[in-house]
Design an enzyme around this catalytic site. Structure first.
Site, short mmCIF file in Angstrom:
data_model
loop_
_atom_site.label_atom_id
_atom_site.label_comp_id
_atom_site.label_asym_id
_atom_site.label_seq_id
_atom_site.Cartn_x
_atom_site.Cartn_y
_atom_site.Cartn_z
CG HIS A 120 2.32 -5.73 -2.15
ND1 HIS A 120 1.74 -6.74 -2.89
CD2 HIS A 120 3.11 -6.34 -1.24
CE1 HIS A 120 2.18 -7.91 -2.44
NE2 HIS A 120 3.02 -7.70 -1.44
CE1 TYR A 151 -3.05 -10.94 -7.10
CE2 TYR A 151 -4.40 -12.89 -6.72
CZ TYR A 151 -3.15 -12.28 -6.80
OH TYR A 151 -2.02 -13.04 -6.61
C1 LIG Z 1 2.62 -8.24 -12.21
C2 LIG Z 1 1.88 -8.20 -10.90
C3 LIG Z 1 2.21 -9.11 -9.91
C4 LIG Z 1 1.56 -9.08 -8.67
N1 LIG Z 1 1.93 -9.99 -7.72
C5 LIG Z 1 1.33 -9.94 -6.50
C6 LIG Z 1 1.70 -10.83 -5.45
O1 LIG Z 1 2.58 -11.68 -5.61
N2 LIG Z 1 1.07 -10.73 -4.26
C7 LIG Z 1 0.10 -9.79 -4.04
O2 LIG Z 1 -0.41 -9.71 -2.93
N3 LIG Z 1 -0.28 -8.95 -5.02
C8 LIG Z 1 0.31 -9.00 -6.22
N4 LIG Z 1 -0.08 -8.12 -7.20
C9 LIG Z 1 -1.13 -7.16 -6.90
C10 LIG Z 1 -0.55 -5.96 -6.19
O3 LIG Z 1 -0.28 -6.27 -4.84
C11 LIG Z 1 -1.56 -4.81 -6.22
O4 LIG Z 1 -1.80 -4.43 -7.54
C12 LIG Z 1 -1.08 -3.61 -5.41
O5 LIG Z 1 -2.16 -2.81 -5.05
C13 LIG Z 1 -0.07 -2.81 -6.20
O6 LIG Z 1 0.46 -1.77 -5.45
P1 LIG Z 1 1.13 -0.55 -6.26
O7 LIG Z 1 1.56 0.44 -5.28
O8 LIG Z 1 2.13 -1.09 -7.23
O9 LIG Z 1 -0.11 -0.09 -7.13
P2 LIG Z 1 -0.86 1.30 -7.38
O10 LIG Z 1 -1.55 1.10 -8.69
O11 LIG Z 1 0.06 2.44 -7.26
O12 LIG Z 1 -1.92 1.35 -6.21
C14 LIG Z 1 -2.90 0.36 -5.98
C15 LIG Z 1 -3.99 0.91 -5.08
O13 LIG Z 1 -3.44 1.36 -3.85
C16 LIG Z 1 -3.61 2.77 -3.69
N5 LIG Z 1 -2.35 3.33 -3.20
C17 LIG Z 1 -1.14 3.23 -3.79
N6 LIG Z 1 -0.22 3.86 -3.07
C18 LIG Z 1 -0.84 4.37 -1.99
C19 LIG Z 1 -0.40 5.15 -0.89
N7 LIG Z 1 0.87 5.50 -0.77
N8 LIG Z 1 -1.32 5.53 0.02
C20 LIG Z 1 -2.61 5.18 -0.11
N9 LIG Z 1 -3.08 4.45 -1.14
C21 LIG Z 1 -2.21 4.04 -2.08
C22 LIG Z 1 -3.93 3.27 -5.07
O14 LIG Z 1 -4.64 4.49 -5.04
C23 LIG Z 1 -4.72 2.12 -5.65
O15 LIG Z 1 -6.03 2.15 -5.17
C24 LIG Z 1 0.56 -8.13 -8.44
C25 LIG Z 1 0.22 -7.23 -9.44
C26 LIG Z 1 0.87 -7.25 -10.66
C27 LIG Z 1 0.49 -6.26 -11.73
#
Ligand SMILES: Cc1cc2nc3c(=O)[nH]c(=O)nc-3n(C[C@H](O)[C@H](O)[C@H](O)COP(=O)(O)OP(=O)(O)OC[C@H]3O[C@@H](n4cnc5c(N)ncnc54)[C@H](O)[C@@H]3O)c2cc1C
Ligand SMILES: *[C@@H]1O[C@H](CO)[C@@H](O)[C@H](O)[C@H]1NC(C)=O
Ligand SMILES: *[C@@H]1O[C@H](CO)[C@@H](O)[C@H](O)[C@H]1NC(C)=O
Ligand SMILES: *[C@@H]1O[C@H](CO)[C@@H](O)[C@H](O)[C@H]1NC(C)=O
Length: 541
Positions: free
Chosen positions: A180, A478
């Site tokens: 995020h 997204y």
């Molecule tokens: C239900 C839902 C609601 C959402 N609401 C919002 C919102 O309100 N605002 C908003 O901005 N976005 C929102 N999103 C989108 C969200 O911000 C992105 O999907 C974000 O990338 C998720 O981070 P994650 O760590 O959970 O995902 P992951 O699937 O773990 O990672 C996403 C990406 O980041 C990379 N990554 C993860 N962790 C690391 C790390 N530690 N170091 C380097 N790279 C890494 C992964 O390899 C992948 O490319 C939402 C998504 C969902 C599914």
């Protein structure tokens, strides 16, 4: 007969050899971790192969999109590693590189295309969920948060220390910090405080050589790149330090639903477009546009389709000031005093996450979240208001499609004050609102998927005249693989990278490529939509 026999023999041979291969990859990997000073006693607790009984449950635990949960067509990691201390992450990077495998990094698993846990080529998945400590300094108003924490845990822990400090980030509590924040991060305080990365003070990351670097050690170019350029192109984010923001004791929430049968609803949507990005920065009004089925009141009559416009707001102030702002600037909303609910900020977080108003803040600690549905998202940016006549044709299109929805998220305020090159996230001045196209479904299988994907793509295509062009901008978080992908099997191409890269980063793409080339010239940290390097890369496979 003999052909079948040969076939069976081949099958047996294949499975034997792939088991043997898996075993040897495992042995080599473990051997390398040992050489990189991770004791065997730790390795046996954090390294999983498909032979480990809990491999599948570990893999599925943070799959947040139903499309990829039971899928037999998406490939699984060769090995999963779940580090419990930061130094182990360094070993994982070094040893994955040595094995010449791809590394996929997962924090909260919310990637809409699942690219943190899926790949077309053999890969190791680094799962960060054990690294989720949160430390808050209320005097300095700062917080260090490890990548595996979810936003709900961050909000809850801050609230426990102070009800008037907040963390400007996304509205869904189960989203992971690692993905995020490195993708920008926005929520309902965006107009007041900007993105999460606009409040970033420091970070810790493991680079391609397995070094743990803070902001000072990584330098300002790399620090700039991870402020919205996507962490996964540059290293493994271990933790972020954020400047917390100061909030009032009381905020105000409302949710108003209108239907287009009411002829003033479309006028209200027009007015929203002119007002939502210019009104007081304390006010954030999200607008959801969804096709719905209206049941007829008279018996036997057919139900009809309509469009619902839902206005959901967070106001960083009380309802009296809110009513005065709305009655002056957004009268067509028809907001009534009784629509406005005053509450603490933490209760507004629960409301925005669709919990009912009896839910306690502890609900934010639930890492599992809602039951899974199948998801597809796409995004767009709007720079000029869409006229009433055009809105009507969009609504008609949505009714004919049946299920695809849109969420309009206003910009302006703080967003317009930050220069495009300040962070890799370029969507700043001149943006009225962002559109998130959304499609949720429950049916499993490829037939349903095909139908729903084609619906949302159809709507996206219909919207072309009304959204940003050259490039048609998109929000990295997204994730949408429709807008371009890079090669997985052969070397990454700069030109393919430019296709999606300019949509996500506009003019900042070139600087991201420079930083990438400097910090990871061999392109070890790569995925379907990562930043490519400038120079020719060594062939990976
Ligand atoms: C239900 C839902 C609601 C959402 N609401 C919002 C919102 O309100 N605002 C908003 O901005 N976005 C929102 N999103 C989108 C969200 O911000 C992105 O999907 C974000 O990338 C998720 O981070 P994650 O760590 O959970 O995902 P992951 O699937 O773990 O990672 C996403 C990406 O980041 C990379 N990554 C993860 N962790 C690391 C790390 N530690 N170091 C380097 N790279 C890494 C992964 O390899 C992948 O490319 C939402 C998504 C969902 C599914
Ligand atoms: C996975 O299985 C291997 C081989 O049986 C074992 O050594 C290892 O401890 C297991 N990993 C975990 C995390 O349980
Ligand atoms: C996965 O399959 C199981 C068993 O068939 C089913 O109960 C579950 O609902 C499926 N999950 C998703 C997200 O499709
Ligand atoms: C909670 O919501 C219900 C109905 O949705 C409403 O009647 C009630 O007044 C609300 N309670 C509070 C404390 O806001």
């Amino acid at each position: 007969m003999s052909i079948i026999y040969l076939f069976l023999l081949l099958l047996k041979f294949n499975s034997l050899s792939s088991h043997a291969a898996a075993a040897s990859v495992f042995d080599t990997f473990v051997d390398c971790l040992t050489k990189n000073s991770i004791p065997q006693s730790e390795i046996s607790k954090i390294v999983y192969t498909p032979n480990n009984l809990s491999f599948n449950s570990i893999l599925q635990a943070y799959i947040r999109n139903g499309r990829f949960f039971n899928s037999s067509t998406t490939s699984k990691p060769v090995i999963i590693v779940t580090p419990t201390v930061e130094s182990q992450v360094a070993g994982v990077v070094v040893c994955t590189k040595q094995l010449n495998l791809q590394l996929k990094i997962r924090s909260g698993g919310h990637d809409y295309e699942g690219i943190s846990y899926i790949s077309d080529v053999p890969f190791i998945m680094l799962d960060m969920f054990n690294l989720r400590s949160i430390s808050i300094d209320t005097n300095g108003k700062t917080a260090w948060v490890q990548a595996g924490a979810i936003l709900g845990e961050v909000y809850y822990n801050i609230w426990r220390k102070s009800p008037v400090l907040g963390y400007p980030a996304g509205v869904c509590p189960t989203v992971g910090v690692g993905g995020h924040v490195s993708g920008g991060g926005y929520g309902n305080m965006l107009r007041k405080f900007g993105l999460t990365v606009d409040n970033l003070l420091d970070a810790r990351l493991v680079d391609v050589n397995g070094r743990i670097l803070d902001r000072k050690a990584m330098g300002e170019d790399l620090f700039w790149a991870i402020k919205g350029g996507g962490g996964a192109s540059f290293g493994v984010i271990l933790a972020f330090q954020i400047q917390l923001v100061t909030l009032p004791q009381t905020v105000t929430y409302f949710r108003v639903e209108r239907f287009i049968q009411d002829t003033t609803t479309t006028d209200a949507v027009v007015q929203w477009q002119n007002v939502a990005s210019k009104i007081d920065n304390d006010l954030y009004i999200r607008l959801l546009i969804q096709p719905i089925t209206v049941k007829s009141k008279s018996k036997g009559a057919k139900s009809s389709k309509s469009i619902r416009a839902t206005f959901v707001a967070l106001f960083l102030g009380d309802s009296t000031r809110l009513m005065s702002l709305i009655s002056k600037q957004f009268p067509l909303l028809g907001l009534k005093k009784q629509d406005c609910v005053e509450m603490s900020w933490i209760d507004s977080v629960l409301q925005w996450a669709n919990f009912d108003n009896t839910t306690k803040p502890e609900a934010l600690l639930n890492r599992k979240g809602d039951p899974l549905t199948h998801l597809k998202r796409k995004s767009d940016y709007v720079q000029t208001p869409i006229p009433k006549k055009e809105l009507e044709s969009i609504f008609a299109k949505m009714i004919s499609l049946g299920k695809a929805g849109m969420v309009f998220n206003p910009y302006g305020g703080r967003m317009g004050e930050i220069a495009e090159g300040e962070t890799p996230f370029p969507h700043r001045a001149g943006i009225l609102f962002k559109i998130q196209y959304s499609m949720n479904w429950h049916e499993e299988g490829l037939t349903a998927e095909k139908e729903y994907l084609s619906q949302i793509r159809d709507l996206y295509s219909f919207m072309t005249p009304y959204v940003s062009k050259n490039p048609r901008q998109a929000y990295l978080n997204y994730r949408d693989l429709d807008i371009g992908i890079n090669d997985q099997v052969s070397q990454h191409s700069l030109e393919k990278g430019r296709v999606y890269g300019t949509k996500y980063f506009n003019k900042n793409f070139d600087r991201l490529v420079k930083v990438k080339t400097m910090v990871d010239p061999q392109n070890f940290f790569r995925n379907e939509q990562s930043i490519p390097t400038q120079t020719k890369q060594r062939k990976i496979m």
